[in-house]
Design a protein around this motif. Structure first.
Motif, PDB file in Angstrom:
ATOM      1  N   SER A 154      -2.856  -4.500  -8.013  1.00 28.39           N
ATOM      2  CA  SER A 154      -2.756  -5.950  -7.825  1.00 28.39           C
ATOM      3  C   SER A 154      -3.192  -6.692  -9.082  1.00 28.39           C
ATOM      4  N   TYR A 202      -1.051  -9.234 -11.439  1.00 28.44           N
ATOM      5  CA  TYR A 202      -1.523 -10.573 -11.791  1.00 28.44           C
ATOM      6  C   TYR A 202      -1.395 -10.800 -13.307  1.00 28.44           C
ATOM      7  N   MET A 245      -8.403   1.664  -1.360  1.00 37.69           N
ATOM      8  CA  MET A 245      -8.415   0.234  -1.650  1.00 37.69           C
ATOM      9  C   MET A 245      -8.662  -0.070  -3.126  1.00 37.69           C
ATOM     10  N   VAL A 303      -3.261 -16.886  -5.900  1.00 36.62           N
ATOM     11  CA  VAL A 303      -3.213 -15.566  -5.266  1.00 36.62           C
ATOM     12  C   VAL A 303      -3.534 -15.747  -3.788  1.00 36.62           C
ATOM     13  N   SER A 331      -2.990 -13.327  -1.297  1.00 36.45           N
ATOM     14  CA  SER A 331      -3.563 -12.089  -0.766  1.00 36.45           C
ATOM     15  C   SER A 331      -3.386 -11.006  -1.815  1.00 36.45           C
ATOM     16  N   ILE A 332      -3.829  -9.797  -1.516  1.00 30.43           N
ATOM     17  CA  ILE A 332      -3.748  -8.705  -2.488  1.00 30.43           C
ATOM     18  C   ILE A 332      -2.306  -8.420  -2.895  1.00 30.43           C
ATOM     19  N   ASP A 333      -1.335  -8.752  -2.029  1.00 28.26           N
ATOM     20  CA  ASP A 333       0.060  -8.423  -2.331  1.00 28.26           C
ATOM     21  C   ASP A 333       0.982  -9.640  -2.319  1.00 28.26           C
ATOM     22  N   TYR A 338      -5.395   0.119  -4.899  1.00 28.41           N
ATOM     23  CA  TYR A 338      -4.508  -1.014  -4.603  1.00 28.41           C
ATOM     24  C   TYR A 338      -4.967  -2.271  -5.347  1.00 28.41           C
ATOM     25  N   ILE A 339      -6.268  -2.437  -5.464  1.00 26.50           N
ATOM     26  CA  ILE A 339      -6.804  -3.582  -6.213  1.00 26.50           C
ATOM     27  C   ILE A 339      -6.426  -3.467  -7.688  1.00 26.50           C
ATOM     28  N   TYR A 342       0.829  -1.209   0.000  1.00 24.24           N
ATOM     29  CA  TYR A 342       0.000   0.000   0.000  1.00 24.24           C
ATOM     30  C   TYR A 342       0.865   1.261   0.000  1.00 24.24           C
TER      31      TYR A 342
END
Length: 418
Positions: free
Chosen positions: A85, A89, A78, A103, A105-107, A81-82, A14
């Protein structure tokens, strides 16, 4: 044949995103991701690597930041950040099939690169560098990586080894695990062992992985039950689960839940409003999934833990997703059980025993027609929200001064979306 896994983590994700968005170097600037407007007790979601180098803890509260440090404060976003992410991906997909990506987590993500080493004619370290460099070049985000012969070792290589090497890449196989980490402390540094589990192990005089590996197995099983098996395997660096196993796994869980920590202390009347909103949200989920429940539990946490939390169950006589039926049962139990003398700070609601079969026991007070009308109304509400947003249509209770649904509908993961 040993498999080869990468576990890639996006460094202080973040905070790094916020630095990139401001054309700042996260390794040279002090930046905190936190909504300072919520007060000095607010938890920092992330701090820049430069602040970590100064000895400041990542998940500190605002008031814990040293007075001589004057960071830039970035309000959590958020949605942004998504987006980052998702872009990362897509980078993984340039090199691997989605079937070989998990995956976490988000990071953080696991990549099974076993079959790609021959394809690209490079080593596991080289493929890790290739992907990490692409992430940095494309997004400006620095990644770290753990490489292992199973998913557990990849994660441990990331969490413990990669932090202490110049290229941010750690590597472990079972032999290296024993050589480097068998006597490592504390045990809570290892994936799957939290502070409480560590304390239970310490009580058995087990201070490191070597101790667990050669511990009395009967004592371990007595203390941890079936979980002892995983502890023993991990103490030798063994893990049988693969990404394919994870993707093929179908959860037996048939429950949904909703919980929140309130913005301030609420009295029992104010908390009743929020409990109603949370119940409504879960009922929307039931209707969307075309499912029904007959088992509802709610939990009320009193402010400052002055008395134990209230946990109450509402056993409904039949499977239903009717708003009026479920809410009536919850509020009836709430009004009967709540302690009106104490303020409330935490509320949770759980629906369990969920399936898509509605078994209805007819009675003179609640007809099938009434519940079907409820369901039809919920479907209509859901369709409107899907098209125009969650705040496009709300029950009147959500316009009360102490309601939280309107605010929470604007959040992602409990944090500001924009």
């Amino acid at each position: 044949m040993n498999r080869v896994y990468l576990c890639i983590d996006l460094k202080t994700f973040y905070a790094s995103v916020e630095c990139v968005e401001r054309n700042l170097d996260p390794f040279k600037v002090d930046l905190v991701v936190a909504d300072k407007e919520k007060g000095n007790g607010t938890i920092c979601l992330a701090i820049s690597p430069h602040m970590k180098q100064r000895g400041i803890k990542n998940r500190c509260r605002v008031f814990e930041i040293p007075k001589n440090v004057h960071p830039i404060y970035a309000k959590p976003r958020m949605k942004k950040y998504i987006e980052y992410s998702a872009r990362i991906y897509k980078i993984y997909l340039k090199y691997l099939s989605k079937d070989d990506i998990h995956v976490y987590s988000i990071d953080e993500a696991f990549l099974d690169v076993t079959s790609y080493l021959n394809l690209y004619k490079i080593s596991e370290i080289e493929i890790a560098k290739m992907i990490m460099n692409d992430i940095l070049k494309t997004t400006g985000i620095t990644a770290t990586c753990g490489i292992g012969t199973n998913m557990y070792l990849a994660k441990i290589a990331l969490d413990i080894i990669s932090k202490h090497v110049n290229n941010n890449i750690g590597y472990l196989n079972e032999k290296l695990f024993k050589d480097k980490l068998w006597y490592h402390t504390p045990l809570s540094d290892f994936w799957g062992i939290g502070v409480k589990t560590e304390a239970r192990l310490n009580k058995l005089h087990l201070l490191n992985m070597h101790d667990i590996a050669y511990a009395n197995k009967q004592k371990l099983y007595k203390e941890f039950g079936i979980d002892a098996e995983l502890l023993i395997d991990h103490s030798f660096g063994k893990e049988t689960c693969t990404i394919k196993d994870i993707k093929n796994y179908k959860s037996k869980s048939n429950s949904i839940s909703n919980s929140q920590i309130l913005f301030k202390d609420y009295n029992y009347i104010q908390a009743r409003i929020v409990l109603s909103e949370m119940t409504d949200s879960l009922i929307n989920t039931l209707v969307e999934k075309k499912c029904y429940t007959d088992s509802v539990v709610f939990s009320i946490g009193y402010s400052n833990y002055v008395i134990p939390s209230l946990k109450a169950s509402c056993k409904i006589s039949h499977k239903t997703n009717s708003y009026s039926t479920i809410l009536d049962e919850i509020l009836k139990e709430y009004d009967y059980r709540i302690n009106k003398n104490y303020m409330i700070r935490r509320i949770s609601v759980y629906f369990s025993n969920i399936d898509n079969k509605r078994i209805k026991q007819l009675d003179i007070f609640n007809t099938v027609e009434i519940e079907e009308k409820d369901e039809t109304l919920e479907i209509a509400l859901k369709n409107i929200k899907s098209k125009y947003g969650n705040n496009s249509i709300l029950r009147a209770i959500s316009y009360e001064d102490d309601a939280t649904a309107i605010i929470r509908n604007k959040l992602i993961g409990g944090h500001n979306a924009e």
